[in-house]
Write a protein that holds these residues in place. Structure first.
Motif, PDB file in Angstrom:
ATOM      1  N   ALA A  82       2.251  38.517  42.859  1.00  0.00           N
ATOM      2  CA  ALA A  82       0.956  37.917  43.171  1.00  0.00           C
ATOM      3  C   ALA A  82      -0.002  38.076  42.003  1.00  0.00           C
ATOM      4  CB  ALA A  82       0.370  38.566  44.430  1.00  0.00           C
ATOM      5  N   SER A  85       0.750  35.408  39.449  1.00  0.00           N
ATOM      6  CA  SER A  85       0.310  34.095  39.941  1.00  0.00           C
ATOM      7  C   SER A  85      -1.205  33.963  39.890  1.00  0.00           C
ATOM      8  CB  SER A  85       0.792  33.884  41.385  1.00  0.00           C
ATOM      9  OG  SER A  85       2.199  33.920  41.456  1.00  0.00           O
ATOM     10  N   LEU A  86      -1.931  35.062  40.138  1.00  0.00           N
ATOM     11  CA  LEU A  86      -3.396  35.029  40.063  1.00  0.00           C
ATOM     12  C   LEU A  86      -3.861  34.782  38.641  1.00  0.00           C
ATOM     13  CD1 LEU A  86      -4.450  37.928  42.487  1.00  0.00           C
ATOM     14  CD2 LEU A  86      -5.178  35.548  42.623  1.00  0.00           C
ATOM     15  N   ARG A  91      -1.301  28.288  42.287  1.00  0.00           N
ATOM     16  CA  ARG A  91      -1.436  28.278  43.740  1.00  0.00           C
ATOM     17  C   ARG A  91      -0.093  28.008  44.426  1.00  0.00           C
ATOM     18  NH1 ARG A  91      -6.694  27.670  45.653  1.00  0.00           N
ATOM     19  NH2 ARG A  91      -8.102  28.670  44.151  1.00  0.00           N
ATOM     20  N   MET A  94       1.842  31.180  44.643  1.00  0.00           N
ATOM     21  CA  MET A  94       1.280  32.077  45.654  1.00  0.00           C
ATOM     22  C   MET A  94       1.623  31.611  47.057  1.00  0.00           C
ATOM     23  SD  MET A  94      -2.441  33.315  44.172  1.00  0.00           S
ATOM     24  CE  MET A  94      -3.006  31.719  43.557  1.00  0.00           C
ATOM     25  N   ASP A  95       1.545  30.297  47.286  1.00  0.00           N
ATOM     26  CA  ASP A  95       1.906  29.764  48.608  1.00  0.00           C
ATOM     27  C   ASP A  95       3.376  30.044  48.928  1.00  0.00           C
ATOM     28  OD1 ASP A  95      -0.626  28.817  49.065  1.00  0.00           O
ATOM     29  OD2 ASP A  95      -0.204  26.792  48.317  1.00  0.00           O
ATOM     30  N   LEU A  97       5.215  32.485  47.689  1.00  0.00           N
ATOM     31  CA  LEU A  97       5.372  33.932  47.894  1.00  0.00           C
ATOM     32  C   LEU A  97       4.949  34.325  49.312  1.00  0.00           C
ATOM     33  CD1 LEU A  97       5.910  36.810  46.825  1.00  0.00           C
ATOM     34  CD2 LEU A  97       3.532  36.829  46.003  1.00  0.00           C
ATOM     35  N   VAL A  98       3.818  33.797  49.736  1.00  0.00           N
ATOM     36  CA  VAL A  98       3.317  34.111  51.077  1.00  0.00           C
ATOM     37  C   VAL A  98       4.281  33.596  52.138  1.00  0.00           C
ATOM     38  CG1 VAL A  98       1.524  33.502  52.733  1.00  0.00           C
ATOM     39  CG2 VAL A  98       0.885  34.268  50.446  1.00  0.00           C
ATOM     40  N   ILE A 113      -3.271  36.172  50.218  1.00  0.00           N
ATOM     41  CA  ILE A 113      -3.645  36.656  48.885  1.00  0.00           C
ATOM     42  C   ILE A 113      -5.104  36.274  48.672  1.00  0.00           C
ATOM     43  CG2 ILE A 113      -3.225  36.490  46.404  1.00  0.00           C
ATOM     44  CD1 ILE A 113      -0.309  35.805  47.049  1.00  0.00           C
ATOM     45  N   ASP A 115      -8.945  36.627  46.394  1.00  0.00           N
ATOM     46  CA  ASP A 115      -9.565  36.916  45.104  1.00  0.00           C
ATOM     47  C   ASP A 115     -10.526  38.078  45.276  1.00  0.00           C
ATOM     48  OD1 ASP A 115     -11.806  35.921  46.368  1.00  0.00           O
ATOM     49  OD2 ASP A 115     -11.787  33.994  45.311  1.00  0.00           O
ATOM     50  N   ALA A 122      -4.203  32.054  49.128  1.00  0.00           N
ATOM     51  CA  ALA A 122      -2.930  31.642  49.733  1.00  0.00           C
ATOM     52  C   ALA A 122      -2.815  32.305  51.097  1.00  0.00           C
ATOM     53  CB  ALA A 122      -1.751  32.028  48.844  1.00  0.00           C
ATOM     54  N   VAL A 176      -3.710  41.683  48.193  1.00  0.00           N
ATOM     55  CA  VAL A 176      -2.691  41.113  49.066  1.00  0.00           C
ATOM     56  C   VAL A 176      -2.852  41.771  50.434  1.00  0.00           C
ATOM     57  CG1 VAL A 176      -0.951  42.786  48.314  1.00  0.00           C
ATOM     58  CG2 VAL A 176      -0.227  40.667  49.425  1.00  0.00           C
TER      59      VAL A 176
END
Length: 284
Positions: A82, A85-86, A91, A94-95, A97-98, A113, A115, A122, A176
């Motif tokens: 994550a 990806s940040l 995005r 992250m999507d 991964l989630v 996830i 900020d 995400a 996260v």
């Protein structure tokens, strides 16, 4: 001698009421057998359920610890990818991964996830992206290695929320968040509690049977002795009370048998002398 017999009879009559026909039913509850059973059973019941309570507490703590470790491990495994990806603002990654994390654990309530402003970058529910996700309101469970763990309600579901900050190059770049349903934990607790209660009940039943057997072993000699004392007090013939132990009770029974034989011999001698006296002609 007769006073001694009465004293011994009075000592045991209260404890042998169950054997004597003239005793009232209430005498059973004052008898030594009932008191011994009550004492032993109470002691075993208190001990059994105290141990059961301690075991349940230890088991509950172990189950909670297992859930905490699992939730922490999930957030830790998600934090590293994550973070990349940040930084890249990817995005799609992250999507993905989630979605993978959510699909891998069926008891997960949500995965997100965030900020630094707690905005959702995400989420397993795409319609939540862009919203804010404040910390779950509830009871704090623990906070270790920067992971904040809170238990509370999320949309009516009892959940444990794990919120781990994401660091990259020693810089805090986001968080996260994983929420685990408490239903599996509660079901495991309920099953364990039922099993422990069943075992405790079974042990209590065995304890009751054991207490009755123990009371019979200890009280039967006393009841036989009390019955012998009662017969002796009524001038009835008394056979020797069986001696099955070498302890103080056995010594008491042996002494009683000796006393009973002595009294019956003296009674027989007196009766013989009376017969002789009656049979002799009266002398002026």
């Amino acid at each position: 001698m007769r006073q001694l017999v009465k004293a011994v009879q009075s000592l045991f009559s209260k404890r042998s009421g169950a054997l004597q026909s003239e005793s009232s039913p209430a005498d059973f509850f004052r008898g030594i057998r009932f008191r011994l059973v009550s004492f032993v059973l109470s002691l075993l019941v208190v001990t059994t359920f105290s141990v059961s309570f301690i075991v349940m507490q230890i088991l509950d703590s172990a189950l909670l610890d297992s859930l905490v470790k699992r939730g922490s491990a999930i957030t830790q495994a998600a934090a590293v990818p994550a973070g990349f990806s940040l930084l890249e603002n990817d995005r799609l990654a992250m999507d993905n991964l989630v979605a993978q994390i959510k699909a891998s654990q069926e008891e997960l309530v949500y995965v997100a996830i965030l900020d630094l402003e707690k905005n959702i970058l995400a989420h397993d529910r795409l319609d939540r992206v862009g919203e804010q996700l404040p910390s779950l309101t509830g009871k704090p469970i623990a906070q270790a290695h920067g992971v904040a763990i809170v238990r509370g309600q999320y949309e009516g579901v009892d959940s444990f929320e794990f919120r781990r900050p994401i660091y990259f190059a020693d810089q805090h770049v986001g968080s996260v968040v994983v929420a685990v349903s408490a239903s599996k934990l509660m079901a495991s607790k309920a099953l364990a509690h039922r099993q422990i209660f069943t075992v405790a009940t079974f042990v209590t039943i065995l304890a009751l049977l054991g207490a009755i057997l123990i009371s019979m072993v200890f009280t039967r000699p006393i009841e036989r002795l009390a019955d012998g004392v009662s017969r002796l007090q009524k001038d009835e013939y008394v056979e020797d009370v069986p001696v099955r132990s070498r302890n103080e009770l056995g010594m008491l029974i042996r002494n009683f048998n000796k006393m009973a034989r002595t009294i019956q011999k003296q009674k027989a001698s007196l009766q013989g002398l009376s017969l002789i006296h009656i049979s002799e002609p009266t002398r002026l």
